[in-house]
Design a protein around this motif. Structure first.
Motif, mmCIF file in Angstrom:
data_model
loop_
_atom_site.group_PDB
_atom_site.id
_atom_site.type_symbol
_atom_site.label_atom_id
_atom_site.label_comp_id
_atom_site.label_asym_id
_atom_site.label_seq_id
_atom_site.Cartn_x
_atom_site.Cartn_y
_atom_site.Cartn_z
ATOM 1 N N ARG A 1 0.844 -1.324 -0.015
ATOM 2 C CA ARG A 1 0.098 -0.032 -0.459
ATOM 3 C C ARG A 1 0.759 1.597 0.071
ATOM 4 N NH1 ARG A 1 -3.779 0.026 4.451
ATOM 5 N NH2 ARG A 1 -4.436 -2.058 3.851
ATOM 6 N N ARG A 2 1.672 0.972 0.810
ATOM 7 C CA ARG A 2 2.689 2.800 1.138
ATOM 8 C C ARG A 2 4.271 1.995 1.433
ATOM 9 N NH1 ARG A 2 0.119 5.840 5.618
ATOM 10 N NH2 ARG A 2 2.305 4.563 6.208
ATOM 11 N N VAL A 3 5.300 2.828 0.945
ATOM 12 C CA VAL A 3 6.112 2.373 1.251
ATOM 13 C C VAL A 3 7.835 3.875 1.567
ATOM 14 C CG1 VAL A 3 9.130 1.825 0.218
ATOM 15 C CG2 VAL A 3 7.078 0.642 -0.438
ATOM 16 N N ASP A 4 7.209 4.098 3.480
ATOM 17 C CA ASP A 4 7.712 5.665 3.639
ATOM 18 C C ASP A 4 9.467 4.967 3.831
ATOM 19 O OD1 ASP A 4 5.326 6.662 3.816
ATOM 20 O OD2 ASP A 4 5.568 5.478 5.552
ATOM 21 N N ILE A 5 10.088 6.120 2.811
ATOM 22 C CA ILE A 5 11.794 6.024 3.392
ATOM 23 C C ILE A 5 12.305 7.185 3.887
ATOM 24 C CG2 ILE A 5 13.539 5.419 2.223
ATOM 25 C CD1 ILE A 5 11.929 4.254 -0.325
ATOM 26 N N THR A 6 12.948 6.593 4.861
ATOM 27 C CA THR A 6 13.612 7.272 5.276
ATOM 28 C C THR A 6 15.561 7.480 5.122
ATOM 29 O OG1 THR A 6 12.336 7.536 7.332
ATOM 30 C CG2 THR A 6 14.185 8.699 7.516
ATOM 31 N N VAL A 7 16.155 8.299 4.524
ATOM 32 C CA VAL A 7 17.557 8.530 4.106
ATOM 33 C C VAL A 7 18.098 8.782 5.380
ATOM 34 C CG1 VAL A 7 18.934 9.158 2.702
ATOM 35 C CG2 VAL A 7 16.829 9.026 1.982
ATOM 36 N N ALA A 8 19.248 8.239 5.509
ATOM 37 C CA ALA A 8 20.415 8.318 6.704
ATOM 38 C C ALA A 8 21.681 7.776 5.000
ATOM 39 C CB ALA A 8 20.346 7.501 7.411
ATOM 40 N N LEU A 9 22.481 9.490 5.716
ATOM 41 C CA LEU A 9 23.615 9.434 4.721
ATOM 42 C C LEU A 9 24.713 8.555 5.599
ATOM 43 C CD1 LEU A 9 23.887 13.040 3.142
ATOM 44 C CD2 LEU A 9 23.059 10.668 2.027
ATOM 45 N N ALA A 10 25.845 7.616 4.965
ATOM 46 C CA ALA A 10 26.982 6.739 5.571
ATOM 47 C C ALA A 10 27.900 7.884 5.028
ATOM 48 C CB ALA A 10 26.800 5.427 4.616
ATOM 49 N N ARG A 11 29.272 7.695 6.053
ATOM 50 C CA ARG A 11 29.744 8.641 5.717
ATOM 51 C C ARG A 11 31.014 7.778 5.204
ATOM 52 N NH1 ARG A 11 31.582 12.471 9.994
ATOM 53 N NH2 ARG A 11 29.244 12.170 11.852
ATOM 54 N N PRO A 12 31.142 8.601 4.026
ATOM 55 C CA PRO A 12 32.386 7.985 2.813
ATOM 56 C C PRO A 12 33.791 7.296 3.754
ATOM 57 C CG PRO A 12 33.126 10.282 2.797
ATOM 58 C CD PRO A 12 31.687 10.048 3.604
ATOM 59 N N GLU A 13 33.973 5.727 3.007
ATOM 60 C CA GLU A 13 34.747 5.265 3.962
ATOM 61 C C GLU A 13 36.377 6.205 4.034
ATOM 62 O OE1 GLU A 13 35.946 1.093 2.282
ATOM 63 O OE2 GLU A 13 33.841 0.803 1.909
ATOM 64 N N GLN A 14 37.333 6.666 5.157
ATOM 65 C CA GLN A 14 37.713 7.030 5.423
ATOM 66 C C GLN A 14 39.347 5.809 4.823
ATOM 67 O OE1 GLN A 14 38.314 9.928 6.512
ATOM 68 N NE2 GLN A 14 36.131 10.107 6.267
ATOM 69 N N PRO A 15 40.388 6.206 4.574
ATOM 70 C CA PRO A 15 41.472 5.616 3.947
ATOM 71 C C PRO A 15 42.455 5.351 4.970
ATOM 72 C CG PRO A 15 41.207 8.396 3.082
ATOM 73 C CD PRO A 15 40.179 7.853 3.935
ATOM 74 N N LYS A 16 42.669 3.858 4.729
ATOM 75 C CA LYS A 16 43.126 3.470 5.657
ATOM 76 C C LYS A 16 44.824 4.368 6.256
ATOM 77 C CE LYS A 16 40.929 -0.694 5.862
ATOM 78 N NZ LYS A 16 41.265 -2.117 5.954
ATOM 79 N N ARG A 17 44.675 4.440 7.364
ATOM 80 C CA ARG A 17 46.200 5.207 7.966
ATOM 81 C C ARG A 17 47.412 3.757 7.870
ATOM 82 N NH1 ARG A 17 45.316 8.400 13.595
ATOM 83 N NH2 ARG A 17 46.755 10.144 12.757
ATOM 84 N N ARG A 18 48.662 4.531 7.430
ATOM 85 C CA ARG A 18 49.496 4.063 7.108
ATOM 86 C C ARG A 18 50.214 3.748 8.422
ATOM 87 N NH1 ARG A 18 52.461 6.019 1.573
ATOM 88 N NH2 ARG A 18 52.484 3.856 1.222
ATOM 89 N N VAL A 19 50.831 2.992 8.754
ATOM 90 C CA VAL A 19 51.865 2.800 10.099
ATOM 91 C C VAL A 19 52.703 2.688 9.384
ATOM 92 C CG1 VAL A 19 51.949 1.548 11.489
ATOM 93 C CG2 VAL A 19 49.640 1.547 11.179
ATOM 94 N N ARG A 20 53.737 3.944 9.831
ATOM 95 C CA ARG A 20 55.003 3.875 9.750
ATOM 96 C C ARG A 20 56.102 3.508 10.035
ATOM 97 N NH1 ARG A 20 56.345 9.324 6.633
ATOM 98 N NH2 ARG A 20 54.254 9.442 5.211
#
Length: 95
Positions: free
Chosen positions: A76-95
């Motif tokens: 009968r009905r589809v209600d959609i609530t949008v939540a923005l996902a954060r972009p993936e952060q690049p993994k930090r390099r360990v030196r």
């Protein structure tokens, strides 16, 4: 008469939403079943920078089709609530 539990419809709806490109994996869905129809309320995490309007319409159309196909229920009905996902952060390099 076959009865479909709201829990089954919730799971089907959440899984169907994840099948659409641009949707994150943490989809939650609620379903109300009344006879041979259902009402869906979906919380949809979108991957940044997915186009919101077109992705939501693709999800809505996909949910209508998959829910009918897998449960035999009309939606009968589809209600959609949008939540923005954060972009993936690049993994930090360990030196």
């Amino acid at each position: 008469m076959t009865t479909v539990a709201p829990r089954a419809v919730r799971r089907i709806a959440a899984h169907a939403a994840r099948e659409v490109d641009g949707v994150g994996g943490d989809v939650t869905a609620e379903a109300t079943v009344d006879g041979e129809t259902t009402t869906l309320d979906v919380r949809l995490p979108l991957a940044y920078p997915a186009p919101i309007a077109s992705t939501v319409e693709r999800v809505r159309a996909h949910l209508l089709g998959r829910t009918a196909e897998l449960t035999g229920l009309g939606t009968r009905r589809v209600d959609i609530t949008v939540a923005l996902a954060r972009p993936e952060q690049p993994k930090r390099r360990v030196r």
